[in-house]
Design a protein around this motif. Structure first.
Motif, PDB file in Angstrom:
ATOM      1  N   ARG A 290    -147.149 121.630  33.900  1.00  0.00           N
ATOM      2  CA  ARG A 290    -146.956 122.490  32.725  1.00  0.00           C
ATOM      3  C   ARG A 290    -145.710 122.105  31.932  1.00  0.00           C
ATOM      4  O   ARG A 290    -145.717 122.130  30.699  1.00  0.00           O
ATOM      5  CB  ARG A 290    -146.881 123.955  33.183  1.00  0.00           C
TER       6      ARG A 290
ATOM      7  N   GLU B 170    -146.667 119.247  29.853  1.00  0.00           N
ATOM      8  CA  GLU B 170    -147.563 119.705  28.775  1.00  0.00           C
ATOM      9  C   GLU B 170    -146.745 120.262  27.631  1.00  0.00           C
ATOM     10  O   GLU B 170    -146.991 119.998  26.470  1.00  0.00           O
ATOM     11  CB  GLU B 170    -148.452 120.852  29.288  1.00  0.00           C
ATOM     12  N   GLU B 171    -145.740 121.062  27.982  1.00  0.00           N
ATOM     13  CA  GLU B 171    -144.934 121.733  26.960  1.00  0.00           C
ATOM     14  C   GLU B 171    -143.940 120.780  26.299  1.00  0.00           C
ATOM     15  O   GLU B 171    -143.633 120.919  25.126  1.00  0.00           O
ATOM     16  CB  GLU B 171    -144.236 122.958  27.569  1.00  0.00           C
TER      17      GLU B 171
END
Ligand SMILES: [Zn+2]
Ligand SMILES: [Zn+2]
Length: 221
Positions: A87, A90-91
């Motif tokens: 994550r 992803e960010e």
């Protein structure tokens, strides 16, 4: 996660990327660690290598036991550490490839209960987990003849057990549409080069310029 190296030959050093997640998996003794080290040295800095969640959990002293509760708890913890690491990438959107040292479904290969209970307890589905990754590269565990060894102190598996785990890992990723097996070869370097070529194939064009700097006449396509 390693800092971005300064010597970059990509055309895209300031660009953001549509980040692709690639899983490098395999049974014990397959040579994942050596391949990842080669990736760090040869591919561009936009290939970010995520550390193996299981190693983080075990080297951090997570309680290890043989009860059903313990074996499930360990795999849930590994899954969540893996997902949170993904994550972040992803960010951040800076990596072209996030190369995962094992993916979220590897936990299913070690799960001591039904497949249904795995997905129910983690509130996810096979489709969810498979669709996040653009490629799965599975390094096969070598047979005893091709040199299964115990060089990684974190590993406690015996050869027969290692072959069994390799099979289970193959099974959990079987439904992925872009899964590749890299078989063991007598010369480990050949195996490593095949794996790196598969990883490099996932690079966007802006990062492929770096491949010409590999030298040694090696063809990474
Ligand atoms: Zn790059
Ligand atoms: Zn790029």
């Amino acid at each position: 996660m390693r800092a971005v190296r300064t010597s970059c030959h990509c055309e895209c050093s300031k660009q953001t990327h549509a980040c692709r997640f690639v899983v490098l998996t395999g049974g014990p003794g397959a040579g994942k660690t050596a391949v990842l080290e080669m990736v760090r040295r040869t591919l561009c800095p936009h290939v970010v290598v995520l550390p193996e969640a299981a190693s983080i959990i075990f080297s951090g002293g997570f309680r290890r036991g043989n009860s059903l509760a313990s074996r499930k708890g360990i795999q849930r913890a590994i899954y969540h550490v893996q997902r949170e690491q993904e994550r972040i990438c992803e960010e951040e959107k800076s990596a072209a490839i996030v190369l995962c040292d094992r993916g979220a479904l590897d936990s299913l290969a070690y799960w001591p209960n039904s497949k249904q209970s795995f997905f129910a307890e983690l509130s996810t589905s096979a489709e969810n987990e498979l669709s996040r990754y653009s490629a799965i590269i599975h390094l096969r565990t070598p047979s005893l003849a091709l040199g299964y060894n115990h060089t990684n102190p974190m590993r406690i598996e015996q050869p027969a057990e290692a072959a069994e785990i390799d099979k289970k890992i193959a099974k959990v990723w079987a439904a992925h549409s872009n899964r590749h097996f890299v078989e063991s070869t007598e010369n480990f370097l050949e195996k490593a080069k095949m794996a790196i070529a598969l990883i490099a194939a996932e690079l966007p064009n802006c990062c492929k310029g770096h491949l010409t700097h590999l030298g040694g006449g090696a063809s990474y396509r």
